[in-house]
Design a protein around this motif. Structure first.
Motif, PDB file in Angstrom:
ATOM      1  N   HIS A 111       1.253 -36.989 -34.548  1.00 59.56           N
ATOM      2  CA  HIS A 111       2.684 -36.825 -34.235  1.00 59.56           C
ATOM      3  C   HIS A 111       2.906 -36.100 -32.908  1.00 59.56           C
ATOM      4  O   HIS A 111       4.000 -35.613 -32.647  1.00 59.56           O
ATOM      5  CB  HIS A 111       3.378 -36.061 -35.374  1.00 59.56           C
ATOM      6  N   GLY A 112       1.860 -36.054 -32.081  1.00 59.71           N
ATOM      7  CA  GLY A 112       2.002 -35.383 -30.788  1.00 59.71           C
ATOM      8  C   GLY A 112       2.158 -33.883 -30.927  1.00 59.71           C
ATOM      9  O   GLY A 112       1.972 -33.323 -32.007  1.00 59.71           O
ATOM     10  N   THR A 113       2.510 -33.229 -29.817  1.00 59.00           N
ATOM     11  CA  THR A 113       2.634 -31.767 -29.813  1.00 59.00           C
ATOM     12  C   THR A 113       4.084 -31.304 -29.682  1.00 59.00           C
ATOM     13  O   THR A 113       4.364 -30.113 -29.805  1.00 59.00           O
ATOM     14  CB  THR A 113       1.854 -31.160 -28.626  1.00 59.00           C
ATOM     15  N   GLY A 114       4.976 -32.238 -29.406  1.00 65.36           N
ATOM     16  CA  GLY A 114       6.372 -31.848 -29.193  1.00 65.36           C
ATOM     17  C   GLY A 114       6.640 -31.408 -27.770  1.00 65.36           C
ATOM     18  O   GLY A 114       7.735 -31.015 -27.412  1.00 65.36           O
ATOM     19  N   LYS A 115       5.598 -31.485 -26.934  1.00 67.02           N
ATOM     20  CA  LYS A 115       5.749 -31.091 -25.528  1.00 67.02           C
ATOM     21  C   LYS A 115       5.272 -32.227 -24.641  1.00 67.02           C
ATOM     22  O   LYS A 115       4.201 -32.783 -24.858  1.00 67.02           O
ATOM     23  CB  LYS A 115       4.916 -29.835 -25.253  1.00 67.02           C
ATOM     24  N   THR A 116       6.076 -32.580 -23.640  1.00 63.94           N
ATOM     25  CA  THR A 116       5.653 -33.602 -22.684  1.00 63.94           C
ATOM     26  C   THR A 116       4.853 -32.914 -21.587  1.00 63.94           C
ATOM     27  O   THR A 116       5.355 -32.010 -20.917  1.00 63.94           O
ATOM     28  CB  THR A 116       6.867 -34.316 -22.060  1.00 63.94           C
ATOM     29  N   LYS A 117       3.607 -33.341 -21.431  1.00 62.39           N
ATOM     30  CA  LYS A 117       2.741 -32.677 -20.454  1.00 62.39           C
ATOM     31  C   LYS A 117       2.767 -33.390 -19.103  1.00 62.39           C
ATOM     32  O   LYS A 117       2.796 -34.613 -19.039  1.00 62.39           O
ATOM     33  CB  LYS A 117       1.302 -32.629 -20.990  1.00 62.39           C
ATOM     34  N   LYS A 118       2.733 -32.574 -18.046  1.00 65.19           N
ATOM     35  CA  LYS A 118       2.648 -33.126 -16.690  1.00 65.19           C
ATOM     36  C   LYS A 118       1.178 -33.315 -16.330  1.00 65.19           C
ATOM     37  O   LYS A 118       0.362 -32.401 -16.527  1.00 65.19           O
ATOM     38  CB  LYS A 118       3.304 -32.174 -15.688  1.00 65.19           C
ATOM     39  N   VAL A 119       0.869 -34.496 -15.778  1.00 65.40           N
ATOM     40  CA  VAL A 119      -0.526 -34.854 -15.503  1.00 65.40           C
ATOM     41  C   VAL A 119      -0.767 -34.995 -14.002  1.00 65.40           C
ATOM     42  O   VAL A 119      -0.030 -35.692 -13.305  1.00 65.40           O
ATOM     43  CB  VAL A 119      -0.886 -36.189 -16.197  1.00 65.40           C
ATOM     44  N   LEU A 120      -1.815 -34.315 -13.514  1.00 64.63           N
ATOM     45  CA  LEU A 120      -2.285 -34.476 -12.144  1.00 64.63           C
ATOM     46  C   LEU A 120      -3.575 -35.280 -12.191  1.00 64.63           C
ATOM     47  O   LEU A 120      -4.498 -34.935 -12.929  1.00 64.63           O
ATOM     48  CB  LEU A 120      -2.548 -33.096 -11.514  1.00 64.63           C
ATOM     49  N   VAL A 121      -3.636 -36.364 -11.424  1.00 65.73           N
ATOM     50  CA  VAL A 121      -4.842 -37.196 -11.392  1.00 65.73           C
ATOM     51  C   VAL A 121      -5.476 -37.127 -10.001  1.00 65.73           C
ATOM     52  O   VAL A 121      -4.805 -37.355  -8.987  1.00 65.73           O
ATOM     53  CB  VAL A 121      -4.532 -38.673 -11.743  1.00 65.73           C
ATOM     54  N   PHE A 122      -6.750 -36.777  -9.973  1.00 62.54           N
ATOM     55  CA  PHE A 122      -7.528 -36.836  -8.736  1.00 62.54           C
ATOM     56  C   PHE A 122      -8.203 -38.201  -8.669  1.00 62.54           C
ATOM     57  O   PHE A 122      -9.090 -38.508  -9.474  1.00 62.54           O
ATOM     58  CB  PHE A 122      -8.587 -35.732  -8.712  1.00 62.54           C
ATOM     59  N   ALA A 123      -7.757 -39.040  -7.757  1.00 60.92           N
ATOM     60  CA  ALA A 123      -8.316 -40.387  -7.613  1.00 60.92           C
ATOM     61  C   ALA A 123      -7.968 -40.929  -6.239  1.00 60.92           C
ATOM     62  O   ALA A 123      -7.060 -40.435  -5.565  1.00 60.92           O
ATOM     63  CB  ALA A 123      -7.766 -41.310  -8.700  1.00 60.92           C
ATOM     64  N   LYS A 124      -8.710 -41.968  -5.817  1.00 61.42           N
ATOM     65  CA  LYS A 124      -8.457 -42.615  -4.530  1.00 61.42           C
ATOM     66  C   LYS A 124      -8.348 -44.125  -4.712  1.00 61.42           C
ATOM     67  O   LYS A 124      -8.827 -44.677  -5.718  1.00 61.42           O
ATOM     68  CB  LYS A 124      -9.596 -42.309  -3.550  1.00 61.42           C
ATOM     69  N   GLY A 125      -7.739 -44.766  -3.727  1.00 60.51           N
ATOM     70  CA  GLY A 125      -7.716 -46.238  -3.690  1.00 60.51           C
ATOM     71  C   GLY A 125      -7.088 -46.873  -4.911  1.00 60.51           C
ATOM     72  O   GLY A 125      -6.047 -46.407  -5.405  1.00 60.51           O
ATOM     73  N   PRO A 126      -7.731 -47.927  -5.445  1.00 56.01           N
ATOM     74  CA  PRO A 126      -7.168 -48.649  -6.601  1.00 56.01           C
ATOM     75  C   PRO A 126      -6.946 -47.753  -7.816  1.00 56.01           C
ATOM     76  O   PRO A 126      -6.003 -47.954  -8.577  1.00 56.01           O
ATOM     77  CB  PRO A 126      -8.223 -49.727  -6.904  1.00 56.01           C
ATOM     78  N   LYS A 127      -7.830 -46.772  -8.009  1.00 54.33           N
ATOM     79  CA  LYS A 127      -7.690 -45.877  -9.165  1.00 54.33           C
ATOM     80  C   LYS A 127      -6.459 -44.971  -9.020  1.00 54.33           C
ATOM     81  O   LYS A 127      -5.812 -44.626 -10.005  1.00 54.33           O
ATOM     82  CB  LYS A 127      -8.957 -45.024  -9.373  1.00 54.33           C
ATOM     83  N   ALA A 128      -6.139 -44.600  -7.784  1.00 49.02           N
ATOM     84  CA  ALA A 128      -4.936 -43.802  -7.535  1.00 49.02           C
ATOM     85  C   ALA A 128      -3.693 -44.639  -7.846  1.00 49.02           C
ATOM     86  O   ALA A 128      -2.749 -44.164  -8.484  1.00 49.02           O
ATOM     87  CB  ALA A 128      -4.912 -43.323  -6.089  1.00 49.02           C
ATOM     88  N   ALA A 129      -3.734 -45.901  -7.421  1.00 45.82           N
ATOM     89  CA  ALA A 129      -2.614 -46.811  -7.701  1.00 45.82           C
ATOM     90  C   ALA A 129      -2.462 -47.030  -9.201  1.00 45.82           C
ATOM     91  O   ALA A 129      -1.343 -47.050  -9.738  1.00 45.82           O
ATOM     92  CB  ALA A 129      -2.843 -48.152  -6.994  1.00 45.82           C
ATOM     93  N   GLU A 130      -3.599 -47.157  -9.893  1.00 49.56           N
ATOM     94  CA  GLU A 130      -3.595 -47.346 -11.354  1.00 49.56           C
ATOM     95  C   GLU A 130      -2.986 -46.125 -12.054  1.00 49.56           C
ATOM     96  O   GLU A 130      -2.200 -46.260 -13.007  1.00 49.56           O
ATOM     97  CB  GLU A 130      -5.031 -47.560 -11.849  1.00 49.56           C
TER      98      GLU A 130
ATOM     99  N   GLU B 283      -0.807 -43.991 -10.819  1.00 51.85           N
ATOM    100  CA  GLU B 283       0.644 -43.978 -10.585  1.00 51.85           C
ATOM    101  C   GLU B 283       1.344 -44.964 -11.517  1.00 51.85           C
ATOM    102  O   GLU B 283       2.373 -44.658 -12.114  1.00 51.85           O
ATOM    103  CB  GLU B 283       0.944 -44.301  -9.118  1.00 51.85           C
ATOM    104  N   GLU B 284       0.742 -46.128 -11.650  1.00 55.12           N
ATOM    105  CA  GLU B 284       1.277 -47.184 -12.524  1.00 55.12           C
ATOM    106  C   GLU B 284       1.312 -46.716 -13.983  1.00 55.12           C
ATOM    107  O   GLU B 284       2.221 -47.049 -14.747  1.00 55.12           O
ATOM    108  CB  GLU B 284       0.393 -48.435 -12.388  1.00 55.12           C
ATOM    109  N   ALA B 285       0.301 -45.912 -14.367  1.00 55.98           N
ATOM    110  CA  ALA B 285       0.171 -45.464 -15.769  1.00 55.98           C
ATOM    111  C   ALA B 285       1.068 -44.265 -16.095  1.00 55.98           C
ATOM    112  O   ALA B 285       1.087 -43.802 -17.234  1.00 55.98           O
ATOM    113  CB  ALA B 285      -1.281 -45.119 -16.065  1.00 55.98           C
ATOM    114  N   GLY B 286       1.775 -43.754 -15.084  1.00 55.44           N
ATOM    115  CA  GLY B 286       2.735 -42.677 -15.370  1.00 55.44           C
ATOM    116  C   GLY B 286       2.272 -41.270 -15.064  1.00 55.44           C
ATOM    117  O   GLY B 286       2.846 -40.299 -15.572  1.00 55.44           O
ATOM    118  N   ALA B 287       1.229 -41.142 -14.208  1.00 53.47           N
ATOM    119  CA  ALA B 287       0.804 -39.794 -13.802  1.00 53.47           C
ATOM    120  C   ALA B 287       1.937 -39.134 -13.023  1.00 53.47           C
ATOM    121  O   ALA B 287       2.671 -39.794 -12.288  1.00 53.47           O
ATOM    122  CB  ALA B 287      -0.449 -39.876 -12.941  1.00 53.47           C
TER     123      ALA B 287
END
Length: 231
Positions: free
Chosen positions: A67-86, A88-92
């Motif tokens: 049931h989740g934690t009741g808190k929406t967490k902010k996510v920082l992703v370290f990535a470059k190129g296609p993985k960075a684009a992925e 962003e697309e996934a909601g980071a």
């Protein structure tokens, strides 16, 4: 000793602090004694019969709570190129590489809850170890935060993934939701977490593995759960 407020004192009188409860009644007590003006977080504290100073007795992992934690967490992703684009697309919430590391170092920037990194970025992230480590923010393959599958990692965090790991006193402290969830959902989340911790029992652990289990809200007293009935 800090002065305890009226709500805390009333909560303590509402149940027997010395008793070891089953999970269901413990969650009922926790939700009924949450009297703060905000929606209190419910946290589980598990003391384990291991010695975390030894590598073969470490207990660490992550699980997505039903049931989740009741808190929406902010996510920082370290990535470059296609993985960075992925990512962003996934909601980071934030995506970058060296410039993000620089921002953390020079601006003391911590407007995020979780860091996910692709393996090739760990050289950059590793240099932040002294800053991220003490805050429990260092990504780790065991918790699924060092991975090429950034889409799944982001989805898991947003769905209510929690990490569990031993502190220096061999206790795991993990949130399992909010008081407003009610006893039933909290019980589901508790059982999922404890199931994962039991499954992660190191082969080197001797004697009773679950030494004590306590559940408590942010402002409320702890309710002890009988560890012998948890597997």
């Amino acid at each position: 000793m800090p002065k305890r407020g009226k709500n805390y004192k009333e909560a303590v009188q509402a149940y027997d602090k010395a008793e070891l409860y089953d999970v269901d009644p413990a969650m009922e007590i926790v939700t009924k004694t949450a009297k703060a003006k905000f929606d209190e977080t419910v946290e589980v504290h598990v003391r384990l019969g291991v010695d975390g100073r030894h590598a073969d007795q470490q207990v660490r992992g992550a699980i997505v709570l039903p049931h989740g934690t009741g808190k929406t967490k902010k996510v920082l992703v370290f990535a470059k190129g296609p993985k960075a684009a992925e990512a962003e697309e996934a909601g980071a919430d934030f995506v970058g590489a060296e410039e993000m590391a620089q921002k953390i170092q020079s601006e003391n920037w911590f407007d995020f809850d979780v860091i996910i990194a692709t393996p090739d970025m760990m050289g950059v992230v590793g240099r932040l170890g002294k800053i991220l480590g003490p805050k429990g923010l260092m990504p780790n393959p065991k918790s699924g935060t060092v991975t090429m599958d950034v889409t799944k990692a982001i989805a898991d965090v947003k769905a209510g993934k929690v990490e569990y790991r031993l502190d220096k006193t061999n206790i795991i402290h993990t949130p399992i939701g909010k008081a407003s969830f009610g006893a039933e959902k909290l019980t589901d989340n508790f059982n999922a977490l404890l199931g994962a911790i039991i499954k992660a029992k190191p082969a080197a652990a001797k004697g009773q593995y679950l030494r004590s289990v306590t559940v408590a809200t942010t402002m409320g007293p702890g309710v002890k759960i009988n560890p012998l009935k948890l597997g």
